[in-house]
Design an enzyme around this catalytic site. Structure first.
Site, PDB file in Angstrom:
ATOM      1  N   SER A  77      -6.790   4.762  -1.608  1.00  0.00           N
ATOM      2  CA  SER A  77      -5.466   4.174  -1.340  1.00  0.00           C
ATOM      3  C   SER A  77      -4.349   4.696  -2.233  1.00  0.00           C
ATOM      4  O   SER A  77      -3.183   4.362  -2.007  1.00  0.00           O
ATOM      5  CB  SER A  77      -5.538   2.648  -1.460  1.00  0.00           C
ATOM      6  OG  SER A  77      -6.232   2.108  -0.359  1.00  0.00           O
ATOM      7  N   LYS A  80      -1.223   6.251  -0.747  1.00  0.00           N
ATOM      8  CA  LYS A  80      -0.056   5.500  -0.279  1.00  0.00           C
ATOM      9  C   LYS A  80       1.181   5.687  -1.139  1.00  0.00           C
ATOM     10  O   LYS A  80       2.289   5.356  -0.691  1.00  0.00           O
ATOM     11  CB  LYS A  80      -0.427   4.015  -0.178  1.00  0.00           C
ATOM     12  CG  LYS A  80      -1.460   3.761   0.923  1.00  0.00           C
ATOM     13  CD  LYS A  80      -2.124   2.409   0.803  1.00  0.00           C
ATOM     14  CE  LYS A  80      -3.223   2.282   1.874  1.00  0.00           C
ATOM     15  NZ  LYS A  80      -4.063   1.096   1.696  1.00  0.00           N
ATOM     16  N   SER A 135      -1.870  -3.174  -0.110  1.00  0.00           N
ATOM     17  CA  SER A 135      -2.534  -1.942   0.319  1.00  0.00           C
ATOM     18  C   SER A 135      -2.931  -2.008   1.788  1.00  0.00           C
ATOM     19  O   SER A 135      -4.025  -1.592   2.186  1.00  0.00           O
ATOM     20  CB  SER A 135      -3.773  -1.667  -0.551  1.00  0.00           C
ATOM     21  OG  SER A 135      -4.173  -0.333  -0.447  1.00  0.00           O
ATOM     22  N   LYS A 248      -0.786   2.025  -8.850  1.00  0.00           N
ATOM     23  CA  LYS A 248      -1.420   1.884  -7.542  1.00  0.00           C
ATOM     24  C   LYS A 248      -2.892   2.241  -7.674  1.00  0.00           C
ATOM     25  O   LYS A 248      -3.246   3.274  -8.236  1.00  0.00           O
ATOM     26  CB  LYS A 248      -0.768   2.817  -6.501  1.00  0.00           C
ATOM     27  CG  LYS A 248      -1.356   2.642  -5.090  1.00  0.00           C
ATOM     28  CD  LYS A 248      -0.960   1.306  -4.511  1.00  0.00           C
ATOM     29  CE  LYS A 248      -1.633   1.044  -3.171  1.00  0.00           C
ATOM     30  NZ  LYS A 248      -3.045   0.614  -3.330  1.00  0.00           N
TER      31      LYS A 248
END
Length: 550
Positions: A77, A80, A135, A248
């Site tokens: 993820s 992103k 997310s 993140k």
């Protein structure tokens, strides 16, 4: 009862097996080499359980810690941050994003989502919050479709193009959310380069630090959506870091735990990336790397520290003003450029080299500082504010400048407040563009002085002369002229001389023959004429009479 016991035994066996695999992964990764620790006299970095890790200065680009930074890994993820960065650059926050059937149903059922249904809509701001806080994978698909205008698959080329602009060299992206795909990969270095642009965006950083996602119901979607940010590094988390700017996380079974984060302390802004790590080790490794960076490195302002006038490998450089005897400097080191220096060395230990290529407007050259081939940062050599827009040929341009000033004053008087507002708007837009230059790498904001504004608005630029290059050009031209003369002399004396002499001899021989022939004819004519005269005289002579007769 027997079945329950068997299930319990099986579950315990799986837990033990997973724990064993985790411990083996940690032990294996901790035994891997740390390349930055192999640099002589470089601060020794911590041993981390990540397979690859990097610590980079967000402003200078200096790599402070390096462990397999170019090894291709699955980003999960953390993909992103690139998706949301592109969205923030291309879209306004009030744009409406539609959720198609594919965007909602192309995700894995067990992956992160916010339970949006096909046909519902969210604003772009709500989408970015959902992606960075929860997310949400289906939201990533919807944003990708919104930007590409077709399918989320068509968003991949946009991602790869932007990644290349940001300086990525190891990446290939095929989806906007990082769901498992063997063709979807990146590296710690590339994520750090993307992070330089992402963490320069204050709005995106603020979203990653938000504790809860809350989307109110509306006519576009009926649900009251509330989701908690599970990031443990933000304030209030178990591993909260006081200097954190943004972060993140990412996780898949193959990628393991991945974390991209940024922290700032005492004017130094660092980006940390750990890949193929374990939970909670990736939090601990990130904190250890940040502490290592803030404790062992310092920012050094070049303009305040550099004392050398002859920069190594730079040759000499002069301006038109210097040639005519003006001792006032027209060049200066950028006042804000800095390098990241290890505490184990001094500024004099850094090696500087200068390049005149790939410079920005207003720059003359870029100086790069290294230590044992490790780049510490760069500084630009700029025209001074007083000399920007000036020229050594002032007499030739005085009338033009005065005319431009009078015209500008007239226009300003006529336009009034409207012109002022337009100029302010243009200045703001220019400042925003400068922030995104160099592939999105953040630059230190610089205020424009009145002198710079006046020089930018009109007047010819200063003529910069690189004496070294000019000298070699002159020498080269002189050598070519000398060779041309030498060849001309050679061909004249040694090739054409014999032929020229032979032609002359032949010409002279013909001329002599002609003269000899003409001379003999003339002599013959003279002889004939003499003979004719003699015969004529002989005929005209009277005969003598005889005195004796018979």
């Amino acid at each position: 009862m027997g079945i329950s016991a068997l299930c319990l035994f099986a579950s315990q066996g799986l837990s033990v097996s997973a724990a064993t695999i985790k411990e083996e992964n940690i032990a294996h990764n901790q035994a891997l080499a740390i390349q930055s620790n192999e640099v002589a006299n470089w601060p020794t970095g911590p041993v981390v359980s990540a397979e690859s890790a990097i610590l980079m200065d967000a402003d200078t680009g200096a790599i402070l810690y390096a462990k397999n930074i170019h090894q291709q890994e699955y980003p999960a993820s953390t993909t992103k941050i690139l998706t949301t960065l592109i969205a923030s650059e291309r879209c306004s926050m009030d744009e409406i994003v539609d959720f198609s059937y594919d965007a909602v149903h192309d995700i894995d059922p067990g992956s992160n989502h916010i339970a949006i249904d096909p046909g519902e809509q969210l604003t772009m701001e709500e989408c970015l919050n959902a992606i960075l806080i929860r997310s949400a994978n289906e939201v990533s698909f919807a944003v990708a479709e919104h930007i590409s205008g077709t399918t989320w698959q068509d968003f991949a080329p946009i991602m790869n193009e932007r990644a290349k602009e940001l300086g990525c060299v190891d990446s290939n992206f095929v989806n906007p959310n990082g769901l498992p795909n063997e063709d979807h990969y990146t590296s710690a270095y590339d994520l750090a380069m993307i992070g330089r642009a992402f963490f320069a965006n204050e709005a995106l950083c603020k979203m990653t630090m938000t504790h809860m996602l809350h989307i109110l119901p509306s006519e576009r979607q009926p649900d009251d959506i509330m989701e908690v940010n599970k990031m443990e590094l933000i304030p209030g988390g178990k591993y909260a870091y006081p200097y954190l700017v943004g972060c993140k996380t990412g996780y898949t079974d193959v990628a393991r735990s991945t974390l991209v984060s940024c922290a700032e302390k005492d004017g130094m802004k660092l980006i940390c990336v750990v890949m193929k790590d374990e939970n909670p080790n990736y939090y601990e490794d990130t904190i250890a790397l940040f502490d290592y960076g803030f404790s062992n490195f310092q920012r050094v302002n070049i303009s305040q520290t550099e004392t050398k006038y002859n920069i190594e490998n730079a040759g000499s450089f002069y301006s038109g003003n210097d040639i005519f005897g003006n001792s006032k400097p027209i060049l200066e080191l950028n006042q804000t450029d800095s390098i990241t220096l290890p505490n184990t060395i001094t500024f004099q230990d850094a090696v500087s080299s200068i390049s005149y290529d790939n410079t920005e407007p207003g720059q003359v050259a870029v100086i790069t500082y290294t230590y044992n081939d490790v780049v510490l940062g760069t500084a630009s050599l700029d025209f001074t504010a007083a000399e920007k827009g000036s020229s050594v040929f002032r007499e030739n341009t005085a009338e033009t400048t005065e005319s431009a000033e009078e015209s500008g004053a007239t226009d300003e008087t006529q336009s009034g407040t409207t012109t002022t507002e337009a100029d302010n708007t243009e200045t703001t837009e220019t400042a925003g563009d400068n922030t995104g230059n160099n592939g999105g790498i953040p630059t230190v904001a610089q205020e424009t002085s009145p002198e710079e504004e006046n020089s930018t608005s009109g007047g010819p630029a200063v003529i910069f002369i690189n004496v070294v290059k000019v000298f070699f050009c002159i020498v080269g031209i002189a050598v070519l002229i000398f060779l041309a003369l030498l060849l001309r002399t050679f061909f004249k004396n040694y090739h054409f001389a014999h032929r020229s002499t032979r032609l002359t001899w032949r010409f002279n021989r013909r001329r002599n023959r002609s003269r000899s022939r003409y001379r003999s004819v003339d002599q013959d004519l003279r002889n004939r004429r003499k003979e004719a005269i003699r015969q004529a005289k002989k005929r005209q002579k009277p005969k003598k009479s005889s005195h004796f007769r018979g």
